[in-house]
Write a protein that holds these residues in place. Structure first.
Motif, PDB file in Angstrom:
ATOM      1  N   GLU A 241      62.337  85.705   7.865  1.00 54.57           N
ATOM      2  CA  GLU A 241      62.032  84.565   6.839  1.00 54.57           C
ATOM      3  C   GLU A 241      63.327  83.768   6.286  1.00 54.57           C
ATOM      4  OE1 GLU A 241      59.058  85.631   3.752  1.00 54.57           O
ATOM      5  OE2 GLU A 241      60.522  84.767   2.584  1.00 54.57           O
TER       6      GLU A 241
ATOM      7  N   ASP B 114      53.830  68.959  -9.744  1.00 58.81           N
ATOM      8  CA  ASP B 114      53.126  68.627  -8.586  1.00 58.81           C
ATOM      9  C   ASP B 114      51.528  68.570  -8.760  1.00 58.81           C
ATOM     10  OD1 ASP B 114      52.266  68.805  -5.892  1.00 58.81           O
ATOM     11  OD2 ASP B 114      53.524  70.618  -5.423  1.00 58.81           O
TER      12      ASP B 114
ATOM     13  N   THR C 199      58.201  96.562  -5.576  1.00 56.51           N
ATOM     14  CA  THR C 199      58.833  95.820  -6.572  1.00 56.51           C
ATOM     15  C   THR C 199      58.752  96.163  -8.147  1.00 56.51           C
ATOM     16  OG1 THR C 199      56.638  94.937  -6.929  1.00 56.51           O
ATOM     17  CG2 THR C 199      57.986  93.963  -5.223  1.00 56.51           C
TER      18      THR C 199
ATOM     19  N   TYR D  47      58.618  87.184  -4.515  1.00 57.24           N
ATOM     20  CA  TYR D  47      59.142  87.554  -3.316  1.00 57.24           C
ATOM     21  C   TYR D  47      58.439  87.145  -2.011  1.00 57.24           C
ATOM     22  CZ  TYR D  47      61.527  91.617  -5.404  1.00 57.24           C
ATOM     23  OH  TYR D  47      62.523  92.324  -6.008  1.00 57.24           O
ATOM     24  N   GLU D  48      57.876  85.968  -2.428  1.00 54.62           N
ATOM     25  CA  GLU D  48      57.201  85.018  -1.197  1.00 54.62           C
ATOM     26  C   GLU D  48      58.058  83.701  -1.638  1.00 54.62           C
ATOM     27  OE1 GLU D  48      53.062  84.704  -1.070  1.00 54.62           O
ATOM     28  OE2 GLU D  48      52.888  86.959  -0.931  1.00 54.62           O
ATOM     29  N   GLY D  49      59.323  83.468  -0.938  1.00 53.19           N
ATOM     30  CA  GLY D  49      59.846  82.133  -1.146  1.00 53.19           C
ATOM     31  C   GLY D  49      60.673  82.431  -2.393  1.00 53.19           C
ATOM     32  N   THR D  50      61.174  81.101  -2.908  1.00 51.20           N
ATOM     33  CA  THR D  50      61.971  80.933  -3.944  1.00 51.20           C
ATOM     34  C   THR D  50      61.064  80.529  -5.327  1.00 51.20           C
ATOM     35  OG1 THR D  50      62.383  78.891  -3.285  1.00 51.20           O
ATOM     36  CG2 THR D  50      63.830  80.905  -2.513  1.00 51.20           C
ATOM     37  N   ARG D  51      59.798  80.435  -5.106  1.00 52.40           N
ATOM     38  CA  ARG D  51      59.256  79.853  -5.987  1.00 52.40           C
ATOM     39  C   ARG D  51      57.905  80.463  -6.511  1.00 52.40           C
ATOM     40  NH1 ARG D  51      58.150  73.292  -7.134  1.00 52.40           N
ATOM     41  NH2 ARG D  51      60.117  73.372  -8.082  1.00 52.40           N
TER      42      ARG D  51
ATOM     43  N   ARG E 139      49.475  73.923 -14.961  1.00 54.30           N
ATOM     44  CA  ARG E 139      50.251  74.715 -13.609  1.00 54.30           C
ATOM     45  C   ARG E 139      51.865  75.214 -14.110  1.00 54.30           C
ATOM     46  NH1 ARG E 139      52.727  73.457  -8.553  1.00 54.30           N
ATOM     47  NH2 ARG E 139      52.131  74.935  -6.845  1.00 54.30           N
TER      48      ARG E 139
ATOM     49  N   VAL F 219      55.483  76.723 -13.245  1.00 55.57           N
ATOM     50  CA  VAL F 219      56.424  76.807 -11.836  1.00 55.57           C
ATOM     51  C   VAL F 219      57.794  77.511 -12.171  1.00 55.57           C
ATOM     52  CG1 VAL F 219      57.810  75.508 -10.237  1.00 55.57           C
ATOM     53  CG2 VAL F 219      55.527  74.784 -10.786  1.00 55.57           C
TER      54      VAL F 219
ATOM     55  N   ASP G  41      61.350  79.023 -10.753  1.00 54.89           N
ATOM     56  CA  ASP G  41      62.166  78.828  -9.886  1.00 54.89           C
ATOM     57  C   ASP G  41      63.008  80.322  -9.727  1.00 54.89           C
ATOM     58  OD1 ASP G  41      61.247  76.698  -8.046  1.00 54.89           O
ATOM     59  OD2 ASP G  41      62.225  75.424  -9.413  1.00 54.89           O
TER      60      ASP G  41
ATOM     61  N   THR H  91      54.336  80.621  -8.843  1.00 51.00           N
ATOM     62  CA  THR H  91      53.691  79.713  -9.622  1.00 51.00           C
ATOM     63  C   THR H  91      52.483  80.230 -10.038  1.00 51.00           C
ATOM     64  OG1 THR H  91      52.467  79.016  -7.595  1.00 51.00           O
ATOM     65  CG2 THR H  91      54.373  77.599  -8.294  1.00 51.00           C
TER      66      THR H  91
ATOM     67  N   SER I  10      72.813  80.578  -5.505  1.00 55.30           N
ATOM     68  CA  SER I  10      71.345  81.032  -5.355  1.00 55.30           C
ATOM     69  C   SER I  10      70.655  80.050  -4.093  1.00 55.30           C
ATOM     70  CB  SER I  10      70.568  80.628  -6.750  1.00 55.30           C
ATOM     71  OG  SER I  10      70.976  81.493  -7.538  1.00 55.30           O
TER      72      SER I  10
ATOM     73  N   ASN J 176      66.896  70.672 -15.749  1.00 56.94           N
ATOM     74  CA  ASN J 176      65.818  70.637 -14.954  1.00 56.94           C
ATOM     75  C   ASN J 176      64.838  71.984 -15.243  1.00 56.94           C
ATOM     76  OD1 ASN J 176      68.534  70.501 -12.584  1.00 56.94           O
ATOM     77  ND2 ASN J 176      66.833  68.948 -12.869  1.00 56.94           N
TER      78      ASN J 176
ATOM     79  N   PHE K 123      66.335  82.353  -9.289  1.00 59.47           N
ATOM     80  CA  PHE K 123      67.593  82.081  -8.772  1.00 59.47           C
ATOM     81  C   PHE K 123      68.413  83.387  -8.992  1.00 59.47           C
ATOM     82  CE2 PHE K 123      66.541  77.750 -10.000  1.00 59.47           C
ATOM     83  CZ  PHE K 123      66.915  77.259  -8.913  1.00 59.47           C
ATOM     84  N   ASP K 124      69.345  83.918  -8.287  1.00 58.42           N
ATOM     85  CA  ASP K 124      70.197  84.970  -8.135  1.00 58.42           C
ATOM     86  C   ASP K 124      71.225  85.038  -9.394  1.00 58.42           C
ATOM     87  OD1 ASP K 124      68.868  86.421  -6.021  1.00 58.42           O
ATOM     88  OD2 ASP K 124      69.444  84.629  -4.865  1.00 58.42           O
TER      89      ASP K 124
ATOM     90  N   ARG L 293      61.868  97.413  -1.540  1.00 60.21           N
ATOM     91  CA  ARG L 293      61.701  96.396  -2.597  1.00 60.21           C
ATOM     92  C   ARG L 293      60.679  94.963  -2.336  1.00 60.21           C
ATOM     93  NH1 ARG L 293      62.664  96.195  -7.999  1.00 60.21           N
ATOM     94  NH2 ARG L 293      65.171  96.510  -8.002  1.00 60.21           N
ATOM     95  N   TRP L 294      60.853  94.619  -1.183  1.00 59.83           N
ATOM     96  CA  TRP L 294      60.067  93.465  -0.862  1.00 59.83           C
ATOM     97  C   TRP L 294      58.585  93.835  -0.301  1.00 59.83           C
ATOM     98  CZ3 TRP L 294      61.791  88.315  -0.331  1.00 59.83           C
ATOM     99  CH2 TRP L 294      62.978  88.100  -0.659  1.00 59.83           C
TER     100      TRP L 294
END
Lengths: 334, 498
Positions: free
Chosen positions: A100, B478, B75, B99-103, B127, B129, B131, B105, A276, B147, B133-134, A89-90
């Motif tokens: 990470e 930002d 993905t 899939y690179e961090g939680t944000r 820009r 953005v 975020d 952009t 989350s 937010n 969330f699961d 998946r990743w």
């Protein structure tokens, strides 16, 4: 003590191997595989994967091989080169994905464990000293509430309170304008503010048991003649309490480290998913749901290893901290 | 034809061409593969593509090419949102992929080809953005706290009060999202059931009609859907050019006597307790497969249906299972009844008619026939000769080669006449509108829109012309990073014209 340690570690290794085998088998047990998850996702979005695409994907991921062959490839990779396989998946090595997410997990789990201890210790000692008082009943009651209310409900309630009465941005570990900021005291403070709620929620579940054990142990110690003797010599009550009986009643804190790790981690999965948080919890849940088998297997294996290590360490620390345990072992070993 | 016009010729008329081109999966086939960038990954244009693939960690050049320009493996995401190097014609370019961090952009494309009426370069907003969330709860709470500047997906009906409550305090308004979904739940009776007796019963029109009349839809709407929606069968919604009142409205009344009468035609025998007996002489029951992880509402509807059908002597066995297992059982044909919500209820009905005729395997009532129609004999089996499916396929084949839209609509009506006659699935109610949020200072953003996967909302509401009344209000502001990006882009030379 040495033969005892060797035997202990030998059993641990066997346990770890069995854990890896069982984990892998269980992950493979449900129907479907990663490609069938992809197919279902595509269908939910109104797309279709052709049977040719499906075949290519299955071959690419070697999903048609029997599970023991897949297991063998995976486990030899881990042992020989420390390669935990590939996350479908990743689209990245599983090791990378896990590493990470590990720092925040360690921070959260460590924080929760610390909080559990602080709360349990304070309440445990307090209730043992003031046994059968109103405050004893009140705190015991609160402890049991914490134990019996499921974590996810607590998480939802806390989230509502944080949003409605404190105006905090809930979920995640940072406020929106801090996510991309450089590390600074302000960002660390922002992180702390976001960590305290999940840590508290995870801690509530573990405290009740520890409170009861501490309270019972300390009550026993307080009834011992040496306490009366010390009191007769005019020892001040606070110093007396801390110097002798409390130390003797501390053992459960150490011996439960081993069990605390898995319970904190599994609590973390639920709470982090509801809130989350970018920790390993939601990643593990996602990997299991997507049948991303190498990532899921590696996670479970690492958790298993941590638990085993935790138990071994707690045994050894206990031997170090408590002369009675130490004597017993050296007695048995000599 | 000239520098800015392209002419396409087809061997036979391609009736749905323009519509297909506008929908999500097909968009950009003509402009999404920039040759000057992608040719380095293709073996025909770069003899060393295989070596390059190896260097970059791909199996071979085909996998590398797919990942760079089409879709990233695993993905399943479009490369346009995953490969930051891919040149694009869209208003925004991806900056941090998923899939690179939680944000995630995206930044404005400095070479975007559209300007506003006064000649200002679009898009206005620098820009974007997102975020990640699961949990839906977190998204809802964040939206309620103000937010989120704009969000039109992932709010369940339950969240409406929460969102409405904090609207004024936190400076946003609700937007009304009309889904092209047309039904909250469709009972798919397996028309290719492996058991012959069972197949005969499940495909019997009187049986289906009887079950349908036994359902008290008003009560279901009241109890499960908060009183939102109207009783309806699987049919294009009102407001769609293909709305068909007979198909939408047949067999809806809750009438237990009529239901009994219809069911008596199929299963007349009953035991002492009023249970209808199957051909084997034992109490007749059907099992329904429902995916547990997707919809709590479906489970509630089924519990009610269980009661209604028991009243007419039919036992319903609810089998809650994982989505994968359910799909696997469907693909193997091993189920009696399968439930799903009904999609494609507006213009998209003509593109994805699988709830109105056997078409692919998404319409589980005739999964095998649908696959036969789309993918040929190897994929599925042909329906019996007297099946209405044949007539529908004939009409649909004609739609595909009809260029005139009015004629298409006529043909679609004919097709739906047959659907009404076949009565493929049993529906419950129309899907209620959903809710979204939009920040008060975000101008030009829609307050009403349609939603469908083929439509890719909010794309058609033109995010390139959205603007902030007061840019300071932007939530995840930002500025420095955005300015940095704009400066970097200014330094680049424009790509030379060919």
């Amino acid at each position: 003590m040495l033969p005892y340690m060797i035997r202990r570690i030998g059993w641990s290794l066997l346990t770890v191997w069995l854990i890896s085998l069982v984990c892998f088998f269980i992950i493979q047990a449900p129907p479907g595989d990663f490609v069938s998850v992809l197919m279902a996702d595509a269908e939910a979005e109104g797309r279709r994967l052709s049977s040719q695409q499906v075949q290519v994907l299955r071959e690419r991921y070697a999903l048609d091989a029997p599970w023991y062959m897949q297991y063998w490839a995976w486990i030899t990779g881990i042992i020989t080169v420390g390669d935990f396989g590939y996350s479908f998946r990743w689209n990245r090595p599983a090791t990378e994905v896990i590493l990470e997410h590990l720092p925040f997990t360690v921070l959260l789990a460590g924080g929760s464990l610390l909080l559990t201890w602080i709360i349990a210790f304070a309440i445990g000692v307090f209730t043992a000293v003031r046994r059968y008082s109103i405050s004893d009943y009140l705190f015991t009651f609160l402890g049991f509430i914490g134990l019996s209310v499921p974590n996810f409900v607590l998480a939802l309630v806390f989230m509502y309170i944080a949003f409605r009465y404190f105006g905090m941005s809930v979920g995640g570990l940072f406020s929106p304008d801090m996510v991309e900021a450089e590390w600074s005291p302000a960002k660390a403070w922002d992180l702390m503010r976001h960590l305290i709620v999940p840590a508290l929620i995870i801690a509530t579940a573990g405290t009740a048991g520890l409170i009861r054990i501490t309270r019972a142990n300390l009550s026993d110690e307080l009834a011992q003649p040496y306490v009366t003797a010390a009191r007769a010599r005019g020892q001040r009550e606070g110093v007396l309490l801390m110097r002798y009986p409390v130390r003797a009643a501390m053992n459960p804190f150490i011996s439960t480290v081993g069990y605390a790790i898995p319970s904190v981690i599994s609590g973390e999965v639920i709470v982090s998913t509801v809130l989350s948080l970018p920790t390993t919890g939601p990643v593990l849940l996602g990997a299991l749901r997507n049948q991303d088998m190498y990532l899921a297997g590696s996670f479970l294996l690492i958790l298993g290893v941590l638990t085993v290590i935790g138990t071994v360490i707690s045994d050894l620390v206990l031997a170090w901290a408590d002369p009675r345990v130490r004597r017993q072992h050296s007695g048995a070993a000599s | 034809m000239d520098e800015h016009t392209v002419e396409l010729r087809f061997q036979s008329p391609h009736g749905l061409f323009l519509m297909q081109l506008a929908r999500a999966e097909e968009d950009g086939k003509f402009h999404r593969f920039p040759r000057h960038y992608l040719e380095q990954f293709h073996l025909d244009h770069n003899p060393e593509a295989d070596q390059l693939a190896e260097q970059e960690g791909y199996e071979d050049w085909t996998e590398m090419f797919t990942a760079k320009g089409w879709v990233t493996l695993g993905t399943g995401f479009d490369s346009r949102w995953m490969n930051t190097e891919l040149p694009q014609l869209n208003a925004y370019l991806i900056e941090t992929p998923a899939y690179e961090g939680t944000r995630v952009t995206a930044v404005r494309n400095p070479y975007f080809w559209k300007v506003d009426a006064e000649g200002n370069q679009l898009p206005y907003i620098d820009r974007l953005v997102f975020d990640v969330f699961d949990s839906q709860e977190v998204i809802a709470f964040r939206a309620a706290a103000g937010n989120i500047s704009y969000q039109d997906r992932h709010f369940d009906h339950d969240f409406r009060p929460l969102l409405a409550e904090s609207m004024e305090e936190n400076g946003y308004s609700l937007l009304d999202v009309t889904s092209t979904d047309m039904n909250t739940l469709l009972f798919n009776l397996n028309h290719s059931h492996p058991d012959e007796d069972m197949r005969e019963i499940l495909t019997d029109r009187s049986f289906k009609a009887g079950l349908s009349h036994a359902l008290d839809r008003e009560e279901i709407i009241e109890l499960v859907y908060f009183g939102q929606g109207e009783p309806a069968q699987a049919a294009p919604r009102e407001g769609s050019p293909y709305h068909h009142s007979e198909l939408a409205g047949q067999h809806l009344e809750h009438d237990v006597d009529l239901a009994d009468e219809l069911l008596d035609e199929v299963l007349p025998e009953r035991d002492d307790e009023g249970r209808r007996l199957g051909p084997d002489g034992r109490p007749f029951s059907i099992a329904v497969d429902v995916a547990a992880d997707r919809s709590v509402e479906h489970a509630r509807v089924l519990e009610l249906a269980q009661g209604y059908w028991e009243a007419v002597g039919i036992a319903l066995e609810i089998q809650t299972m994982d989505r994968d297992l359910r799909n696997e059982r469907r693909d193997a044909g091993e189920f009696d009844v399968y439930v799903r919500d009904g999609s494609a209820g507006l213009q998209d009905a003509i593109l994805r008619p699988h709830w109105y005729m056997p078409f692919g395997d998404s319409g589980a009532y005739a999964w095998s026939w649908g696959s036969f129609y789309l993918d040929g004999e190897d994929a599925g089996e042909a329906p019996p000769e007297d099946s209405p499916a044949w007539r529908q396929w004939e009409i649909y084949d004609e739609i595909l080669v009809t260029a005139d839209q009015e004629r298409q609509t006529e043909l679609m009506e004919e097709l739906l006449d047959v659907s009404a006659e076949a009565f493929w699935t049993i529906g419950i109610s129309t899907s209620p509108n959903r809710v979204g949020v939009v920040a008060d200072g975000l101008r030009n953003a829609p307050h009403q829109l349609f939603e469908a996967s083929a439509y890719q909302n909010p794309g058609p509401s033109y995010p390139a012309v959205w603007w902030w009344e007061d840019p300071e209000q932007a939530v995840a502001d930002d500025e420095e990073a955005a300015q940095q990006h704009a400066d970097d882009a200014d330094d680049d030379d424009l790509p030379a014209d060919r």
